[in-house]
Write a protein that holds these residues in place. Structure first.
Motif, mmCIF file in Angstrom:
data_model
loop_
_atom_site.group_PDB
_atom_site.id
_atom_site.type_symbol
_atom_site.label_atom_id
_atom_site.label_comp_id
_atom_site.label_asym_id
_atom_site.label_seq_id
_atom_site.Cartn_x
_atom_site.Cartn_y
_atom_site.Cartn_z
ATOM 1 N N PRO A 262 0.760 -0.994 0.263
ATOM 2 C CA PRO A 262 0.207 -0.133 0.835
ATOM 3 C C PRO A 262 0.526 1.520 0.024
ATOM 4 C CG PRO A 262 -0.869 -1.563 2.044
ATOM 5 C CD PRO A 262 0.468 -2.329 1.089
ATOM 6 N N THR A 263 0.468 2.046 -0.790
ATOM 7 C CA THR A 263 1.045 3.838 -1.411
ATOM 8 C C THR A 263 1.958 4.110 0.304
ATOM 9 O OG1 THR A 263 -0.357 4.267 -2.681
ATOM 10 C CG2 THR A 263 1.031 5.888 -1.284
ATOM 11 N N GLY A 264 0.574 4.338 2.044
ATOM 12 C CA GLY A 264 1.554 4.611 3.062
ATOM 13 C C GLY A 264 2.663 3.494 3.691
ATOM 14 N N GLU A 265 2.951 2.215 2.834
ATOM 15 C CA GLU A 265 4.292 1.314 3.730
ATOM 16 C C GLU A 265 5.337 1.354 2.536
ATOM 17 O OE1 GLU A 265 3.720 -0.512 6.003
ATOM 18 O OE2 GLU A 265 2.564 0.447 6.567
ATOM 19 N N GLN A 266 5.137 2.265 1.704
ATOM 20 C CA GLN A 266 5.716 1.760 -0.033
ATOM 21 C C GLN A 266 7.344 3.019 1.194
ATOM 22 O OE1 GLN A 266 4.502 3.608 -3.284
ATOM 23 N NE2 GLN A 266 2.786 1.592 -3.481
ATOM 24 N N ASN A 267 7.088 4.017 1.708
ATOM 25 C CA ASN A 267 8.899 4.363 1.651
ATOM 26 C C ASN A 267 9.566 3.646 3.201
ATOM 27 O OD1 ASN A 267 10.380 7.143 1.238
ATOM 28 N ND2 ASN A 267 10.348 6.793 3.818
ATOM 29 N N ARG A 268 8.276 3.458 3.639
ATOM 30 C CA ARG A 268 9.602 1.671 4.829
ATOM 31 C C ARG A 268 9.968 0.539 3.769
ATOM 32 N NH1 ARG A 268 7.742 -3.223 6.504
ATOM 33 N NH2 ARG A 268 5.755 -2.261 5.973
ATOM 34 N N VAL A 269 8.820 0.221 3.085
ATOM 35 C CA VAL A 269 9.796 -0.877 2.646
ATOM 36 C C VAL A 269 11.696 -0.573 2.021
ATOM 37 C CG1 VAL A 269 9.094 -3.338 0.606
ATOM 38 C CG2 VAL A 269 7.634 -2.006 2.564
ATOM 39 N N ARG A 270 10.923 0.259 1.079
ATOM 40 C CA ARG A 270 12.323 1.455 -0.336
ATOM 41 C C ARG A 270 12.982 1.570 1.051
ATOM 42 N NH1 ARG A 270 12.651 3.762 -4.390
ATOM 43 N NH2 ARG A 270 10.702 2.890 -5.417
ATOM 44 N N MET A 271 13.382 1.981 2.363
ATOM 45 C CA MET A 271 14.829 2.138 2.814
ATOM 46 C C MET A 271 14.524 0.751 4.019
ATOM 47 S SD MET A 271 14.200 5.257 2.975
ATOM 48 C CE MET A 271 16.019 5.321 4.178
ATOM 49 N N THR A 272 14.338 -0.399 3.652
ATOM 50 C CA THR A 272 14.246 -1.534 4.040
ATOM 51 C C THR A 272 14.797 -2.607 2.830
ATOM 52 O OG1 THR A 272 12.680 -1.570 5.895
ATOM 53 C CG2 THR A 272 13.685 -3.909 5.081
ATOM 54 N N LEU A 273 14.279 -2.188 1.982
ATOM 55 C CA LEU A 273 14.640 -2.777 0.581
ATOM 56 C C LEU A 273 16.735 -2.411 0.046
ATOM 57 C CD1 LEU A 273 14.595 -5.176 -1.453
ATOM 58 C CD2 LEU A 273 13.589 -2.313 -2.905
ATOM 59 N N ALA A 274 16.531 -1.504 0.651
ATOM 60 C CA ALA A 274 17.246 -0.626 0.331
ATOM 61 C C ALA A 274 18.942 -0.888 0.539
ATOM 62 C CB ALA A 274 17.344 0.879 0.499
ATOM 63 N N SER A 275 19.155 -1.504 2.311
ATOM 64 C CA SER A 275 19.607 -1.409 3.279
ATOM 65 C C SER A 275 19.816 -2.816 3.367
ATOM 66 C CB SER A 275 18.951 -1.371 5.166
ATOM 67 O OG SER A 275 18.064 -2.154 5.691
ATOM 68 N N VAL A 276 18.826 -4.030 2.771
ATOM 69 C CA VAL A 276 19.343 -5.522 2.701
ATOM 70 C C VAL A 276 19.648 -6.268 1.579
ATOM 71 C CG1 VAL A 276 17.700 -5.334 4.617
ATOM 72 C CG2 VAL A 276 16.469 -6.528 2.773
ATOM 73 N N LEU A 277 19.527 -5.353 0.365
ATOM 74 C CA LEU A 277 19.794 -6.250 -0.967
ATOM 75 C C LEU A 277 20.972 -6.249 -1.132
ATOM 76 C CD1 LEU A 277 18.337 -6.902 -3.227
ATOM 77 C CD2 LEU A 277 17.956 -4.350 -4.106
ATOM 78 N N LYS A 278 21.511 -6.644 -1.759
ATOM 79 C CA LYS A 278 22.805 -7.469 -1.916
ATOM 80 C C LYS A 278 23.127 -7.766 -2.921
ATOM 81 C CE LYS A 278 24.496 -7.378 2.132
ATOM 82 N NZ LYS A 278 25.424 -6.637 2.901
ATOM 83 N N GLY A 279 22.306 -7.667 -4.150
ATOM 84 C CA GLY A 279 22.104 -8.277 -5.430
ATOM 85 C C GLY A 279 20.428 -8.392 -6.318
ATOM 86 N N ILE A 280 21.242 -8.076 -7.756
ATOM 87 C CA ILE A 280 19.894 -8.875 -8.428
ATOM 88 C C ILE A 280 20.696 -9.743 -9.391
ATOM 89 C CG2 ILE A 280 17.745 -8.178 -9.491
ATOM 90 C CD1 ILE A 280 17.669 -5.852 -8.289
ATOM 91 N N ILE A 281 20.421 -10.432 -10.292
ATOM 92 C CA ILE A 281 20.215 -11.269 -11.433
ATOM 93 C C ILE A 281 19.829 -11.075 -11.754
ATOM 94 C CG2 ILE A 281 22.001 -13.474 -12.045
ATOM 95 C CD1 ILE A 281 22.898 -13.908 -9.518
ATOM 96 N N SER A 282 19.323 -11.229 -13.495
ATOM 97 C CA SER A 282 18.455 -11.060 -14.009
ATOM 98 C C SER A 282 19.025 -11.518 -15.068
ATOM 99 C CB SER A 282 17.368 -9.479 -14.764
ATOM 100 O OG SER A 282 17.246 -8.710 -13.202
ATOM 101 N N GLN A 283 18.008 -12.969 -15.495
ATOM 102 C CA GLN A 283 18.007 -13.502 -16.827
ATOM 103 C C GLN A 283 17.637 -13.236 -17.956
ATOM 104 O OE1 GLN A 283 19.655 -17.093 -13.705
ATOM 105 N NE2 GLN A 283 19.051 -16.991 -15.648
#
Length: 397
Positions: A262-283
């Protein structure tokens, strides 16, 4: 579809139709195919080298397709009648297994058999870039493998898990629907759980996993907000989490994860993702000059710059940042990866341009020209190609 025969005595089954389908499976495997398509009122077809081809001219009747479903599922047939579709793994022989989705459609029953390789190929055997090894060495965080259906995500994840299993002493829990590659304990303890058989849902299994002393958790697919939320929490609390998404590239992957909330949650999720994401492999799978297929990869490596872009909602800058990090961080865009495959003479010029995100840029690179020239003077259309899942229907693992 009548359901009056949804219950039966399995002793009454003759297994003649299933025997015929097994013959088609053997022919498909011998021809190097990846998928067998069984459909009521149609001929049996296989996907071989990315193309759907008929294996005979014989029509499988609606009645025979119904009988085939009973012979295949036996006591689980009533589950198919109730749920209308069903996933399962079918052991063909000691060396061959298939992942099956069987379902009702307007003309009766259909099923798709996907060949599961028994041998787990290593990262090097898959000819993946050397930087992929670093994802198996990480201690914590979130690593995502993305791509459309049939782009080889499961194969890449299996290679990563196998490398960890051979080199580190960890506890690995996998949550899959269904289990495809079977891992034997080597240096690691590996508990593989199948949704529907060993657990009721991805969410239930993920919550339980956090109480099962895991070091590494593999989530077969992040399908909903609950699964994504728990996976982010697991990565945030010191676990290494691997998962997949049906997205086309790294930028879309970031957008997809955030946009499901939901829109109200997106900023929190964005900050969490920024801190925990190590990498993305797209194929993307591309035909090789040898008539096989190889994976072209876009690889995002989390750097301070990438973390900043995600946190500040500047996702549009991610592709350029990935490209700029190729020399220092070994990240790469799809077009950089495709160019490497072309220069190694593994794919043709035509296929390289066909699968590129920006064919005009790639063409200039092939010709040894800088992409910073005035493209307007050259009359080059630099608008990025829009990729759709249907463009990749023919690409299989």
């Amino acid at each position: 579809m009548s359901q009056q025969n949804d219950q039966m005595d399995t002793g009454e089954l003759k297994f003649e139709v299933l025997k015929k389908i097994r013959g088609y499976l053997r022919r498909m495997v011998d021809a190097g195919g990846s998928d067998l398509h069984v459909k009521a009122n149609s001929v049996v077809r296989a996907r071989i080298n990315g193309e759907i081809v008929p294996l005979s001219g014989e029509i499988l009747s609606k009645e025979d397709a119904f009988t085939f479903a009973k012979e295949l599922l036996q006591t689980r047939f009533s589950e198919l009648v109730e749920k209308k579709e069903l996933d399962l793994v079918y052991p063909f022989d000691e060396n061959t297994r298939f992942r099956i989705n069987i379902f009702f459609q307007m003309e009766g029953v259909s099923a798709v058999f996907r060949l599961i390789p028994v041998k787990i190929l290593s990262i090097d055997e898959l000819n993946l870039p050397a930087v992929v090894h670093t994802f198996s060495e990480m201690e914590r965080g979130l690593v995502l493998v993305t791509g459309v259906t049939g782009s080889g995500k499961s194969t890449t994840l299996a290679a990563l898990i196998d490398e960890i299993n051979c080199t580190r002493r960890k506890h690995i829990i996998t949550i899959e629907d269904p289990i495809e590659f079977v891992h034997k304990d080597r240096k690691c303890i590996i508990n593989q759980r199948s949704v529907g058989q060993d657990t009721l849902s991805f969410g239930n299994a993920l919550r339980a996993a956090l109480r099962e002393d895991p070091d590494i958790i593999l989530v077969g697919e992040m399908r909903d907000t609950e699964t994504i939320e728990i996976a982010l929490h697991a990565a945030d609390t010191g676990h290494l989490v691997f998962s997949t998404l049906h997205t086309l590239d790294a930028k879309e992957t970031v957008n997809r994860i955030i946009s499901v909330f939901p829109t109200g949650e997106q900023n929190r999720v964005r900050m969490t993702l920024a801190s925990v994401l190590k990498g993305i492999i797209s194929q993307r799978l591309i035909p090789t000059v040898e008539g096989k297929r190889t994976a072209a990869l876009e690889i995002l490596i989390r750097t301070p710059r990438i973390e900043q872009l995600i946190a500040e909602n500047r996702d549009i800058e991610i592709p350029d940042t990935i490209a700029e990090g190729k020399e220092l961080y070994k990240s790469q865009t799809f077009d950089q990866g495709i160019l490497d495959l072309y220069l190694a003479q593994r794919i043709s010029r035509e296929d390289a341009l066909s699968y590129a995100t920006s064919p005009s840029d790639l063409k200039l690179r092939m010709e040894g020209l800088s992409t910073t020239v005035d493209k307007g003077k050259l009359g080059v259309d630099d608008s990025p190609k829009e990729f759709r899942e249907e463009d990749y229907i023919g690409l299989k693992e």
